[in-house]
Design a protein around this motif. Structure first.
Motif, short mmCIF file in Angstrom:
data_model
loop_
_atom_site.label_atom_id
_atom_site.label_comp_id
_atom_site.label_asym_id
_atom_site.label_seq_id
_atom_site.Cartn_x
_atom_site.Cartn_y
_atom_site.Cartn_z
N THR A 44 13.77 32.57 37.39
CA THR A 44 14.75 31.67 37.98
C THR A 44 16.09 32.38 38.16
OG1 THR A 44 13.71 30.01 36.63
CG2 THR A 44 15.64 29.35 37.82
N LEU A 45 16.51 33.09 37.10
CA LEU A 45 17.77 33.83 37.19
C LEU A 45 17.71 34.82 38.35
CD1 LEU A 45 18.44 34.53 33.42
CD2 LEU A 45 19.71 33.01 34.92
N ALA A 46 16.63 35.61 38.39
CA ALA A 46 16.53 36.64 39.42
C ALA A 46 16.45 36.01 40.80
CB ALA A 46 15.31 37.51 39.17
N GLY A 47 15.66 34.94 40.94
CA GLY A 47 15.51 34.29 42.23
C GLY A 47 16.85 33.78 42.74
N TYR A 48 17.65 33.20 41.84
CA TYR A 48 18.97 32.70 42.23
C TYR A 48 19.87 33.85 42.65
CZ TYR A 48 23.56 30.58 41.86
OH TYR A 48 24.82 30.16 42.13
N GLY A 49 19.89 34.91 41.84
CA GLY A 49 20.73 36.06 42.17
C GLY A 49 20.36 36.64 43.52
N LEU A 50 19.05 36.78 43.77
CA LEU A 50 18.60 37.37 45.03
C LEU A 50 18.90 36.48 46.21
CD1 LEU A 50 15.21 38.81 43.81
CD2 LEU A 50 17.18 40.12 44.54
N ALA A 51 18.79 35.14 46.00
CA ALA A 51 19.02 34.23 47.12
C ALA A 51 20.48 34.22 47.52
CB ALA A 51 18.56 32.83 46.75
N ARG A 52 21.39 34.41 46.56
CA ARG A 52 22.81 34.30 46.86
C ARG A 52 23.47 35.63 47.19
NH1 ARG A 52 21.60 29.89 47.64
NH2 ARG A 52 22.26 28.01 46.56
N SER A 53 22.72 36.72 47.08
CA SER A 53 23.32 38.01 47.38
C SER A 53 22.66 38.58 48.62
CB SER A 53 23.12 38.96 46.19
OG SER A 53 23.21 40.29 46.63
N GLY A 54 23.47 38.98 49.58
CA GLY A 54 22.90 39.55 50.80
C GLY A 54 22.93 41.07 50.80
N SER A 55 23.12 41.66 49.62
CA SER A 55 23.34 43.09 49.58
C SER A 55 22.06 43.87 49.88
CB SER A 55 23.86 43.50 48.21
OG SER A 55 22.86 43.26 47.25
N THR A 56 22.22 45.14 50.22
CA THR A 56 21.07 45.99 50.50
C THR A 56 20.22 46.19 49.26
OG1 THR A 56 22.54 47.12 51.99
CG2 THR A 56 20.41 48.14 51.61
N ASN A 64 29.75 39.52 43.00
CA ASN A 64 29.98 40.94 42.79
C ASN A 64 28.81 41.58 42.06
OD1 ASN A 64 30.18 40.25 40.13
ND2 ASN A 64 32.40 40.38 40.03
N PHE A 65 28.84 42.91 41.94
CA PHE A 65 27.68 43.61 41.44
C PHE A 65 27.33 43.24 40.02
CE2 PHE A 65 25.71 47.22 39.31
CZ PHE A 65 24.56 47.31 40.07
N ARG A 66 28.37 43.01 39.18
CA ARG A 66 28.06 42.77 37.76
C ARG A 66 27.34 41.45 37.55
NH1 ARG A 66 32.66 43.86 33.56
NH2 ARG A 66 31.04 42.89 32.29
N THR A 67 27.80 40.40 38.23
CA THR A 67 27.08 39.12 38.10
C THR A 67 25.67 39.25 38.65
OG1 THR A 67 28.89 38.53 39.58
CG2 THR A 67 28.21 36.89 37.97
N PHE A 68 25.56 39.91 39.78
CA PHE A 68 24.23 40.10 40.38
C PHE A 68 23.30 40.81 39.40
CE2 PHE A 68 21.36 42.81 42.94
CZ PHE A 68 20.62 41.79 43.52
N ALA A 69 23.83 41.88 38.76
CA ALA A 69 23.02 42.63 37.81
C ALA A 69 22.63 41.75 36.63
CB ALA A 69 23.76 43.86 37.35
N ALA A 70 23.57 40.89 36.20
CA ALA A 70 23.26 40.05 35.05
C ALA A 70 22.15 39.05 35.38
CB ALA A 70 24.51 39.30 34.61
N PHE A 71 22.17 38.54 36.63
CA PHE A 71 21.13 37.58 37.02
C PHE A 71 19.78 38.29 37.19
CE2 PHE A 71 24.38 34.45 38.40
CZ PHE A 71 23.81 33.34 37.82
N VAL A 72 19.81 39.41 37.89
CA VAL A 72 18.56 40.05 38.28
C VAL A 72 18.04 40.98 37.19
CG1 VAL A 72 17.50 41.49 40.06
CG2 VAL A 72 19.25 39.85 40.68
N GLY A 73 18.95 41.44 36.33
CA GLY A 73 18.61 42.44 35.33
C GLY A 73 17.31 42.24 34.57
N PRO A 74 17.15 41.08 33.88
CA PRO A 74 15.94 40.93 33.07
C PRO A 74 14.66 41.11 33.87
CG PRO A 74 17.46 39.12 32.68
CD PRO A 74 18.05 39.92 33.78
#
Lengths: 384, 340
Positions: free
Chosen positions: A183-195, B2-12
């Motif tokens: 869930t955490l990763a899915g949310y992060g990926l959905a909200r980030s458009g980065s490469t 930003n990158f740090r929040t992104f890393a915290a979400f996706v990290g695990p």
């Protein structure tokens, strides 16, 4: 088909429905058939005449059977349960619980219905029928051979309940962990458009295509020798990971991650980004926005993804067969073991009964969560 | 974000994938060049049999694994280069078989036998799954609204069932004088043994796979059919298009992205064909690439697993996955670039 121009002629509709009925027959027949087989004595179960399998003369011969009265009352009890569960239960749950605790009411309600049904069907009904059957003459005579002895053999003598327990541990672990992480990763990926997000998704797609045996080939030597290389870190008590359910949970979660994050991402993309932006304007951090704003609305997607994680863990054969030893065996490898090892027809029917036992929960799952499963399948297709 | 929040979400999630997917891949790659085996030593052993007057004694040299002070077998890991690959592929024999044009000899080498089946299986089931899925979707779409729910429920059953159990349930219908075999025997009036030769087993496996996956394709196509533009269908009718033309020129182009999606998923999944071999216990006749790795990983009678062969076989299997994924990945990459 609202438009008149598109209305189909009667002949076409009839053919179409006949073919649809044929498909339903093909879809359900093998499953229906193993259910029928599991209740018969071995002679009947493997009879080449279909009618003998259904009516079970040999099973009837040893005095195991159902009379018409049994069948009628049995159907009545099942029908009553279905009516109570679908008509009465929702309104009762609504009236007795507060809205925010409704799920709790559902759990209690479902348990009550289940226990009530089991009591009525397996305790009250046989007792009543024992008294009634002799009174009704021809109606009370056994007509349909049916025996539950194979289920008793599987669950009590063969220790299948132990396999069931292991399956339960593994599936619960996999669903919980993979949803939390996913869930955490899915949310992060959905909200980030980065490469970077794009590349993570692509790599996940590649990982999804990997044959699982490739990965297991990587784990096996490491897991078997884990006591050695973990010793410097954990000291004397370093565990051998081979054969441990928690190691299998970690492996299955990882194997399932690519699919989970793709699916959850597509669900999160359907939740408007304005929602968390609004929360951010009001002074929430990203995590607070996730916890307070997104979590309350994300449940449909999470339940759907959870269902698919459950299926993966529950249905897995390859990983559990190779990474668990005999004491910690889950249900699917256990059934395959029974099927391959046993040679007499009695043992084969026991394996059939075990197969039916493992399929029954899945059928209930479809019954309850049909809408979520369909939406999960299509969500992956439309967005992925 | 930003990158740090992104890393915290996706990290695990990334950490788990690295630890349990990427790292094993690297270690499989490494293992395929090494062989771990017990160190053998040659000892002279005297065996005596009691005889009359004198015992007769024979001294012979026996090679046995060396033991350490705990009585465990000492193993050593050795770099062997491409030896494991050679053991799996058996290039000389395979080449000789190919140049002789003798298919029979080639199919005695496990890897080539498995590759042949895996590819045939993948390519034959693909059109069947797409075709059946499309057919079922159209049938469901034609049916009255009230029966669609129950029909979808029944259709989902083959898809949701545990694959091994699904294969077994088909197996029990046909094994020996199972009712369907009996029915076919009665109909054709001859004796049929479906599990005595490879090709009938292969047909059963393909039938199972289509039965198992067609519902998935059907549900997805059915969802796609709901969004077909009714106006263009109607104008096609007015222009005098037949049903077949409407299907070909309007419905199928509309469903094309979904057909590609289903085909991709099916290619990936059927390339991993495995449960069929277990459920039909067909290893004597038909094997697949993934089953071969599984077999190398299963301990043999002496309790040894041939890890290095399994690794070599896995790496060879991976080549197929890469080839399979090149096209869709290139497309995604182009879409991504076009999108920015």
């Amino acid at each position: 088909m609202s438009s008149r121009a598109l209305r189909q002629p009667f002949g076409l509709r009839l053919t179409s429905n006949i073919f649809l009925a044929l498909w339903c027959l093909i879809a359900a027949f093998p499953i229906f058939w193993i259910v029928v087989m599991s209740f018969k004595s071995p002679v009947d179960a493997f009879d080449s005449n279909a009618l003998n399998v259904i009516f079970g003369p040999a099973t009837l011969g040893v005095g195991k059977g159902l009379s018409l009265l049994d069948i009628i009352l049995g159907i009545a009890v099942i029908w009553a349960t279905v009516v109570i569960a679908t008509k009465k239960l929702p309104s009762m749950v609504k009236s007795y619980t507060r809205p925010e605790q409704e799920w709790f009411g559902w759990v209690i309600g479902a348990l009550v219905v289940l226990v009530g049904f089991l009591l009525a069907f397996f305790v009250v009904l046989p007792a009543v029928l024992n008294v009634l059957n002799p009174w009704f003459g021809p109606l009370g005579q056994d007509v349909l051979g049916l025996t539950t002895e194979h289920y008793k053999t599987v669950w009590i003598d063969r220790g299948f309940s132990n396999n069931f327990k292991n399956s339960l541990i593994v599936t619960t672990g996999v669903v919980t962990v993979s949803l939390t992480v996913g869930t955490l990763a899915g949310y992060g990926l959905a909200r980030s458009g980065s490469t970077l997000a794009f590349w993570i998704l692509i790599v996940a797609l590649v990982f999804r295509a990997l044959p699982h045996s490739v990965l297991v080939a990587g784990y096996l030597p490491v897991f078997i020798n884990s006591a050695e290389w973990l010793a410097p870190i954990l000291g004397e008590n370093a565990p051998t990971l081979y054969g441990k359910p928690f190691a299998v949970i970690a492996v299955l979660v990882a194997i399932n991650q690519p699919f989970t994050i793709w699916m959850l991402r597509s669900f999160f993309q359907n939740i408007p980004a304005e929602l968390d932006e609004a929360a951010r304007v009001d002074g929430c951090s990203h995590f607070q926005a996730f916890r307070r704003v997104i979590m309350p609305v994300m449940w449909p997607g999470v339940i759907t993804t959870g269902l698919f994680s459950f299926l993966l863990a529950y249905n897995d054969f390859l990983v559990t067969a190779l990474l668990l030893d005999a004491q910690n065996q889950t249900m699917v490898p256990a059934i395959v073991g029974m099927f391959n090892r046993e040679t007499t027809t009695t043992d084969q029917v026991v394996a059939v009964a075990a197969a039916v036992s493992i399929t029954a929960p899945l059928i209930f799952l479809v019954l309850i969560f049909q809408r979520q499963i369909v939406s999960g399948l299509t969500a992956g297709a439309v967005k992925g | 974000m930003n990158f740090r929040t992104f890393a915290a979400f996706v990290g695990p999630s990334v950490f788990m994938m690295l630890l349990f997917i990427a790292f094993p891949l690297v270690s499989v790659f490494k293992q395929s060049f090494y062989v771990t085996q017990p160190i053998y030593e040659t000892v002279e052993k005297e065996t005596c049999t009691p005889g009359f007057l004198t015992q007769s004694c024979v001294t012979e040299k026996v090679s046995q694994p060396k033991l350490d002070e705990h009585g465990e077998i000492i193993t050593q890991t050795q770099y062997v280069g491409l030896q494991s690959y050679r053991n799996v592929l058996e290039p000389e024999r395979a080449w000789r078989a190919i140049s002789d044009g003798s298919w029979h000899v080639l199919s005695t080498i496990n890897f080539w036998k498995a590759l042949r089946f895996t590819l045939t299986f993948t390519l034959i089931t693909l059109p069947l799954v797409v075709g059946c899925g499309l057919g079922i979707a159209i049938l469901i779409n034609n049916a009255a609204r009230s029966i669609r729910g129950p029909v979808i429920f029944v259709s989902l059953l083959p898809f949701i069932i545990t694959p091994v159990i699904g294969v077994l349930s088909i197996n029990w219908l046909f094994r020996g004088d199972g009712i369907l075999t009996a029915m076919m025997e009665w109909w054709l009036n001859r004796d049929i043994a479906l599990f005595a030769q490879a090709w009938t087993i292969e047909i059963l496996m393909m039938l199972y796979r289509v039965w198992h996956v067609a519902p998935f394709a059907a549900i997805i196509f059915y969802a796609g059919l709901q969004t077909v533009n009714q106006d263009s269908l109607e104008s096609a009718v007015i222009d005098g298009a037949t049903r077949w033309q409407r299907l070909k020129y309007i419905v199928i182009p509309h469903l094309m992205p979904l057909i590609i999606f289903v085909s991709m998923i099916h290619l990936m999944d059927s390339y991993r064909v495995f449960e069929e071999i277990v459920g039909f216990s067909s290893q004597g006749y038909v094997i697949s690439l993934q089953w071969l790795t599984f077999d190398y990983l299963t301990p043999d009678q002496a309790g040894n697993r041939s890890i290095s062969r399994a690794s070599a076989n896995s790496m060879l299997t991976m080549i197929g996955v890469v080839i399979l994924l090149i096209l869709p990945l290139r497309r995604t990459w182009r879409d991504h670039k076009g999108g920015h």
